[in-house]
Design an enzyme around this catalytic site. Structure first.
Site, PDB file in Angstrom:
ATOM      1  N   CYS A   1      27.641  60.504 -45.602  1.00  0.00           N
ATOM      2  CA  CYS A   1      26.521  60.561 -44.679  1.00  0.00           C
ATOM      3  C   CYS A   1      25.335  59.845 -45.328  1.00  0.00           C
ATOM      4  O   CYS A   1      25.419  59.373 -46.454  1.00  0.00           O
ATOM      5  CB  CYS A   1      26.171  62.007 -44.309  1.00  0.00           C
ATOM      6  SG  CYS A   1      25.157  62.858 -45.518  1.00  0.00           S
TER       7      CYS A   1
ATOM      8  N   ASP B   1      11.285  55.861 -29.103  1.00  0.00           N
ATOM      9  CA  ASP B   1      10.426  55.380 -30.186  1.00  0.00           C
ATOM     10  C   ASP B   1       9.045  55.986 -30.001  1.00  0.00           C
ATOM     11  O   ASP B   1       8.533  56.071 -28.887  1.00  0.00           O
ATOM     12  CB  ASP B   1      10.346  53.846 -30.181  1.00  0.00           C
ATOM     13  CG  ASP B   1       9.830  53.299 -31.508  1.00  0.00           C
ATOM     14  OD1 ASP B   1       8.817  53.828 -32.013  1.00  0.00           O
ATOM     15  OD2 ASP B   1      10.435  52.358 -32.041  1.00  0.00           O
TER      16      ASP B   1
ATOM     17  N   ALA C   1      12.779  60.286 -40.653  1.00  0.00           N
ATOM     18  CA  ALA C   1      13.457  60.281 -39.348  1.00  0.00           C
ATOM     19  C   ALA C   1      14.941  59.970 -39.512  1.00  0.00           C
ATOM     20  O   ALA C   1      15.791  60.537 -38.829  1.00  0.00           O
ATOM     21  CB  ALA C   1      12.785  59.273 -38.430  1.00  0.00           C
TER      22      ALA C   1
ATOM     23  N   ASP D   1      12.427  52.982 -39.280  1.00  0.00           N
ATOM     24  CA  ASP D   1      11.739  52.363 -40.410  1.00  0.00           C
ATOM     25  C   ASP D   1      11.312  53.397 -41.443  1.00  0.00           C
ATOM     26  O   ASP D   1      10.581  53.080 -42.355  1.00  0.00           O
ATOM     27  CB  ASP D   1      10.516  51.588 -39.915  1.00  0.00           C
ATOM     28  CG  ASP D   1       9.517  52.501 -39.223  1.00  0.00           C
ATOM     29  OD1 ASP D   1       9.809  53.709 -39.090  1.00  0.00           O
ATOM     30  OD2 ASP D   1       8.447  52.012 -38.831  1.00  0.00           O
ATOM     31  N   ASN D   2      11.731  54.633 -41.300  1.00  0.00           N
ATOM     32  CA  ASN D   2      11.299  55.603 -42.307  1.00  0.00           C
ATOM     33  C   ASN D   2      12.410  56.597 -42.634  1.00  0.00           C
ATOM     34  O   ASN D   2      13.273  56.904 -41.807  1.00  0.00           O
ATOM     35  CB  ASN D   2      10.036  56.344 -41.857  1.00  0.00           C
ATOM     36  CG  ASN D   2      10.322  57.281 -40.710  1.00  0.00           C
ATOM     37  OD1 ASN D   2      10.706  58.429 -40.915  1.00  0.00           O
ATOM     38  ND2 ASN D   2      10.183  56.782 -39.497  1.00  0.00           N
ATOM     39  N   ILE D   3      12.359  57.078 -43.880  1.00  0.00           N
ATOM     40  CA  ILE D   3      13.443  57.903 -44.394  1.00  0.00           C
ATOM     41  C   ILE D   3      13.491  59.267 -43.706  1.00  0.00           C
ATOM     42  O   ILE D   3      14.559  59.764 -43.379  1.00  0.00           O
ATOM     43  CB  ILE D   3      13.291  58.074 -45.922  1.00  0.00           C
ATOM     44  CG1 ILE D   3      13.519  56.714 -46.597  1.00  0.00           C
ATOM     45  CG2 ILE D   3      14.275  59.092 -46.466  1.00  0.00           C
ATOM     46  CD1 ILE D   3      13.494  56.779 -48.106  1.00  0.00           C
TER      47      ILE D   3
ATOM     48  N   CYS E   1      -5.589  63.151 -61.195  1.00  0.00           N
ATOM     49  CA  CYS E   1      -6.584  62.769 -62.199  1.00  0.00           C
ATOM     50  C   CYS E   1      -6.516  61.285 -62.535  1.00  0.00           C
ATOM     51  O   CYS E   1      -7.521  60.663 -62.851  1.00  0.00           O
ATOM     52  CB  CYS E   1      -6.411  63.606 -63.462  1.00  0.00           C
ATOM     53  SG  CYS E   1      -6.754  65.331 -63.127  1.00  0.00           S
TER      54      CYS E   1
ATOM     55  N   ALA F   1      12.747  51.271 -31.426  1.00  0.00           N
ATOM     56  CA  ALA F   1      12.699  50.038 -30.630  1.00  0.00           C
ATOM     57  C   ALA F   1      11.886  48.999 -31.386  1.00  0.00           C
ATOM     58  O   ALA F   1      11.061  48.307 -30.828  1.00  0.00           O
ATOM     59  CB  ALA F   1      12.101  50.305 -29.259  1.00  0.00           C
ATOM     60  N   GLY F   2      12.125  48.905 -32.686  1.00  0.00           N
ATOM     61  CA  GLY F   2      11.421  47.923 -33.508  1.00  0.00           C
ATOM     62  C   GLY F   2      12.246  46.664 -33.639  1.00  0.00           C
ATOM     63  O   GLY F   2      12.874  46.220 -32.682  1.00  0.00           O
TER      64      GLY F   2
HETATM   65 ZN   LIG Z   1      26.479  63.638 -47.153  1.00  0.00          ZN
END
Ligand SMILES: [Zn+2]
Lengths: 560, 624
Positions: B161, B51, B124, B120-122, B176, B28-29
């Site tokens: 997909c 959301d 999910a 907004d993120n991969i 490091c 719901a953004g």
């Molecule tokens: Zn695929």
């Protein structure tokens, strides 16, 4: 410096935080321009008759929504309509209780709720009445008109806006289709065009200034460097170094054609050390990869040359806009140096950080010197012209210098229409487009027919009411418009094109001129995007017409 | 009356099927708010919205369902409430929850006609993609960045997909580099954000995703040292709210730790060693600096200013932490402060400390505005792009409802170019896709009774006809194979298998079948007498893996560096065709030259030779 927002006592203001995601696109200057803007939305021109309340104006309201959210200074909605049941089905910014009330008032109220920083006003009148006050239109930085609008209103409104230098957006959203056109002032200059960063790099390898030459000369013997140092010489310096060697064996000339450049590239590549564990050197790879792009003499782009040649640039006056004064100073700079001011930015490259920073400083210092020189010319021009306006801000000159190679001047055109007094080139472009397979221009033509149909209904003094889907009206206006599109050689619009126009007209008629919320919302996004470009004077605005086909999820731009 | 314009344009049938539909909106953004409005006003009958997020001030420039008074409230619940106010007749359902939770299982996804992704993120996105594939529900996937946007229709077996194309994963840095040897400003920013701030105010045991601390022999000792260093820093937490805290922190991270690094002479053989900052000098300079300097976020601060902001923000954070500790209830975890790009105090602290460190390592200092972008992974976002993208999502969903997938498109928004909106036909699934090419079968279990043995014996061996030589994995964890069968009597439930869990079955036989994913459905009612605790829900045909390729001709192995043949040569053309056939953009390198070389081996069936040559790489993809 935060120009736009005075430093508050506690970190960035809440305004900056609210607008953070968009400041990344147009920066504080763009935001300030937005906040200084008051936008006029003319959302209908009165009812079409007793039973048809006319344009529903959803696309107009959705456009405004997308301008209120990012924080324009204010807006005014002009709309004589009263909210009906069918409005409620398509307009999100109306509520059940809005029924029977002024649509201007209700949409204004609900839009204002979106952003307390934005002022909103409304008039329950036809815009014609407001134009009688000469002070009304000049208060606005942009006019958005929801079509169809009768020509007797549209023409005076757009003409007055043109005289005042106020941009206009004229839009339609009907059924699955939408179209909109932008009318910009005769010359609309843009400094911050935001070109692709790749294209803005200007490294001056073929005409280095003394400090850069000195930095490269410091390298004179690469063989004495150990592997680490050798593998960390910035590629810029490598190229300058090898260019000198090349010139020695080529009568002082740098590689000038493709063949020589590829030879030079192989030469650079061959100088890399391969005896190290990696079997090669990244900085040499970078150098070789940059040869074709960077070993090119500076040349002024034709679009910039055209700007230099425009009257506004050649003949400054006390009333010249800041843009033209700076452009003239840049022209002087180019005349004496053969190049534009250095932008001063450096791409990332393999280097020791201290070396990179000092190279960066060489570029920054040179860029600063160029800005100083241009600024001096600007100040000289200002006093010579005896301008009454405040001195041009230093920052504007600096931004101009950075963007000098990518400035743009759009030559504004009127809102296009197909009529007896249409521009011949407009009609010609439309005719040509009709021959292009899958063109969306039939939708534009159908909207023009709708405009005339509605115009006739609204202006008619006849007693009985005719619907927007009236066969006789559509037939007569279709024939009239098709006749206007007849070629100079007398060739009529071909059957295939007629059929396409008829198909587009059918969708408009099926919708009875009404809007689909989803299409109007999408159109509101497209139109507001152009409004933002125009108000911030950043990026390249539409020039000048966009057509969207929702059935095919496709849009096209035309210069009409 | 209200729907009349919809009916006129969409027709009676489509209008009815939208009215009777049940759709899911994930997110719901920016796009989500627009989508909810458009779905409601296009006549979609029932809309579920989910959301996990709460509303932040920086959302308000585009997420128009939210107002100032909604800040910190659930996005999903407020979006529903506001949209409902505008449209009382719409049937809306909201969940303030994570879409990746187990309660949202395959059968729940199956209950929707279409799913809209507005995330907004991969992580999910990939999860919903996978669930929709298993549930066989069409997915409308969308995303925006600044002026650019994209809409894609995903339908199992018909289209690509979300994972058919490899997605760029966020960059990570070796530990490091971050802790001992920064080479770029970003390394100092990551240090400040993911190391210093959590050690002082946060939960330092959390692994930061951008720091790669996999140990190898080379850096094992280094990591041990760093642990010791961190321990000392942790001790400083005790006195963080005292007057001299900033001095102690400074002495530690910009003093003692740097001196230790200076001593690691190996690091500085070929570059300038870090230099210490003069604390007295900085203190003197900062005395004349007003604390308002931190509001100037567009310009790079001087060292004195950075020091001043460091001291000031450290105090602010310490006060906040103390306040939280004092108001904490006994049964609550001890409070922490974490980095949030929109939290001014943490951003000030990260900017100032990153810059002080950058100065020590002779790196470029950055403005707060830039640090925010670099540390916060900020994606520019505006209302206009969201409006267009959401509108396009609905248009594509109409094609799905009309059963007209052939007409559905992949749509792009772009700022430049002749078209603002451009579309492309949908592509068929990538046969090598690690997600949609997998075979998934649903298995129902009784959580009270079902053991691993029930699954292996009753379902896999008896019903699906597997042999003895198989292995089972949950994620990367091996839970069963022929030699490792201790877990057979264990209940699946006790092994962490829940409703919606996936178990991968690998066939280790000579002529092996392709990998199979079992998706678990837990039985809601107790099993009847005669039903088995684990049963197959749907019979599937499991194809065999493609045969291992024959070894490519040997002569290319003798000439691994053989250059590519001249471009006029036939073989080069063949080689090019092969390159286009592969999905990844392979940089030209010696390996490539080898492939070209092997393709140049004369063969009556050129194309077949190429396929064989590619198998070597393809096999890795299929088999993971
Ligand atoms: Zn695929």
């Amino acid at each position: 410096m935060t120009d736009a927002f005075p430093a508050a006592l506690t970190g960035p203001t809440s305004k900056e935080r609210k607008y953070d995601r968009q400041l990344r696109l147009w920066a504080a200057t763009g935001q300030q321009a937005l906040e200084d803007s008051h936008v006029l939305l003319v959302n209908s021109d009165g009812p079409l008759g007793q039973y048809n309340t006319g344009v529903t104006g959803v696309a107009g309201v959705e456009t405004l929504k997308n301008l209120v959210l990012p924080g324009i200074g204010g807006f005014t909605i002009v709309d004589p309509a009263i909210v009906t049941e069918s409005d409620l089905g398509v307009n999100f910014f109306l509520e059940g209780e809005s029924l029977g009330k002024s649509r201007a008032e209700e949409t204004c109220r609900l839009l204002k709720e979106l952003n307390p920083d934005v002022e909103g006003y409304y008039y329950v009148k036809r815009v014609e009445e407001l134009l009688t006050d000469p002070d009304f239109l000049p208060q606005h930085k942009l006019v958005i008109i929801s079509g169809p609008m009768r020509r007797s209103t549209l023409v005076p409104l757009t003409q007055e806006a043109k005289q005042l230098g106020i941009p206009v957006l004229y839009l339609h959203s009907v059924g699955f289709f939408s179209t909109f056109s932008v009318q910009l002032p005769a010359e609309f200059p843009i400094v911050e065009t935001h070109p692709d960063p790749e294209s803005t790099q200007d490294l001056r390898l073929l005409n280095p200034w003394p400090e850069l030459v000195a930095a490269a000369a410091g390298l004179n013997n690469l063989d004495t460097l150990d592997d680490h140092q050798h593998g960390h010489v910035p590629y810029l310096l490598l190229l300058l170094h090898f260019l000198e060697q090349w010139k020695h064996s080529h009568e002082g000339n740098a590689p000038s054609n493709y063949k020589e450049k590829t030879e030079f590239r192989e030469f650079v590549r061959s100088q890399a050390r391969t005896s190290n564990p990696e079997g090669g050197e990244e900085n040499f790879d970078e150098a070789a990869a940059a040869v074709l792009k960077t070993i090119t003499p500076f040349s002024l782009r034709s679009s910039i040359r055209e700007i230099f040649e425009m009257d506004q640039c050649r003949q400054l006056s006390a009333s010249s806009q800041d843009f033209w004064v700076i452009a003239s100073a840049i022209k002087t700079f180019h005349a004496s140096h053969g190049v534009l001011p250095l932008p001063g930015s450096l791409p990332d490259m393999k280097a020791q950080s201290a070396d990179y920073v000092s190279l960066q400083n060489i570029y920054k210092t040179k860029a600063r010197q160029d800005v100083e020189e241009v600024t001096a010319t600007v100040r000289h021009l200002e006093s010579q012209l005896q301008r009454q306006t405040p001195a041009i801000p230093d920052r504007d000159i600096e931004v101009f210098c950075k963007n000098a190679a990518h400035i743009k001047v759009v030559l504004g055109r009127d809102i296009p229409q197909i009529s007896i007094d249409s521009d011949a080139s407009t009609l010609k472009t439309i005719r040509n487009e009709l021959g292009v397979p899958d063109s969306l221009i039939p939708i534009f033509i159908a909207m023009q027919i709708l405009d005339s149909v509605v115009d006739e209904i609204q202006s008619s003094s006849r007693e009985e009411e005719r619907s927007v889907d009236d066969d006789a009206l559509w037939n007569s206006h279709t024939e009239r418009i098709l006749a206007l599109l007849t070629g100079a050689d007398g060739s009529a619009v071909c059957q295939e094109a007629r059929a396409q126009i008829a198909r587009a007209s059918k969708e408009l008629r099926r919708a009875e001129g009404g809007e689909l919320h989803n299409i109007s919302s999408l159109t509101g996004g497209l139109v507001a995007q152009e409004a933002l470009k125009v108000l911030t004077r950043q990026y390249g605005p539409l020039d000048n017409t966009c057509v969207f086909d929702g059935a095919r999820s496709k849009s096209e731009m035309y210069r009409l | 009356m209200r729907d009349s314009s919809i009916k006129r344009s969409l027709g009676v049938d489509l209008t009815r099927s939208l009215k009777e539909s049940r759709v899911l909106l994930v997110g719901a953004g920016g796009i989500g708010c627009e989508l909810l409005k458009n779905l409601v006003l296009t006549g979609f009958g029932e809309i579920h919205i989910i959301d996990l997020d709460t509303i932040d001030l920086s959302n308000l420039n585009r997420q128009f369902l939210f107002r100032h008074e909604h800040i910190k409230k659930s996005k999903a619940l407020v979006a529903k409430e506001v949209a409902q106010k505008f449209r009382s007749d719409a049937k809306l359902e909201a969940y303030h929850a994570n879409i990746m939770d187990a309660q949202f299982d395959v059968s729940w996804f199956e209950s929707f006609n279409v799913v809209f992704n507005a995330l907004d993120n991969i992580a999910a996105r990939r999860h919903v993609n996978k669930m929709c594939l298993v549930a066989n529900v069409p997915l409308i996937e969308s995303g925006t960045t600044g002026f650019n946007g994209q809409v894609q229709v995903i339908q199992k077996s018909e289209t690509e997909c979300y994972d058919c194309n490899v997605k760029e994963t966020p960059k990570s840095f070796p530990v490091c580099t971050i802790r001992s040897n920064p080479k770029e400003p970003i390394h100092c920013i990551v240090w400040a954000k993911s190391y210093l701030l959590p050690e002082l105010f946060g939960n330092s045991d959390d692994e930061a995703p951008e720091v790669d601390s996999t140990e190898d022999a080379d850096n094992a000792k280094e990591i041990a040292d760093l642990r010791k260093e961190a321990l000392e820093l942790k001790e400083l937490r005790q006195s963080i709210d005292t007057e001299e805290a900033h001095q102690k922190v400074f002495d530690k991270v910009f003093g003692k730790d740097i001196i230790r690094l200076q001593g690691m002479t190996d690091l500085w053989k070929e570059k300038e060693p870090p230099k210490l900052l003069d604390l007295a000098q900085l203190q003197k300079e900062s005395d004349s600096i007003a604390s308002t300097v931190s509001a100037q976020d567009q310009r790079v601060w001087t060292l004195g200013e950075n020091f001043s902001v460091f001291r000031d923000s450290l105090n602010r954070l310490a006060r906040r932490l103390k306040q939280l500790q004092e108001t904490k209830l006994p049964d609550q975890d001890s409070p922490i402060l974490t980095f949030d790009k929109d939290d001014v105090d943490t951003l000030d602290f990260v900017t100032a400390t990153a810059n002080l460190r950058a100065a020590i390592f002779h790196l470029e200092l950055k403005s707060k505005f830039d640090v925010k972008q670099m540390a916060g992974n900020i994606i520019p976002a505006i209302a206009t792009t969201n409006a267009m993208t959401a509108g396009l999502c609905v248009l594509q969903s109409l094609k799905v409802f009309q059963d007209n997938l052939m007409q559905a498109k992949m749509v792009f928004l772009e700022r430049s170019g002749a078209r603002a909106i451009n579309s492309d036909s949908l592509k068929p699934p990538n046969p090598d896709c690690p997600v949609c090419s997998r075979l998934v079968v649903p298995v129902e279990i009784d959580p009270e009774l079902a053991t691993l043995e029930h699954l292996v014996h009753d379902v896999l061996q008896l019903e699906l006809g597997y042999g003895r030589d198989i292995s089972l994995l949950i994620g990367d964890r091996l839970v069963y194979d022929q030699e490792f069968d201790d877990a057979l009597p264990d209940k699946l439930f006790d092994m962490g298998i829940k409703n919606g869990s996936f178990i991968t079955v690998k066939d280790d036989n000579e002529s092996a079948r392709v990998n199979l994913d079992v998706v678990i459905k837990t039985r809601s009612e107790p099993s009847s007498e005669d039903s088995k605790p684990a049963t197959l829900q749907k019979m599937v045909e499991i194809p065999l893996k493609p045969k291992q390729p024959a070894q490519p001709p040997t002569d290319d192995a003798q000439n691994p560096e053989q250059p590519a043949p001249p471009s006029t040569d036939d073989a080069a053309v063949t080689g090019k065709r092969k390159r286009e056939g592969s999905d990844d953009d392979v940089e030209p390198n010696s390996h490539d030259a080898k492939r070209l070389a092997s393709a140049s081996v004369p063969d009556s069936n050129g194309i077949k030779a190429i396929v064989l040559d590619d198998e070597e790489e393809g096999a890795i993809m299929i088999d993971d």
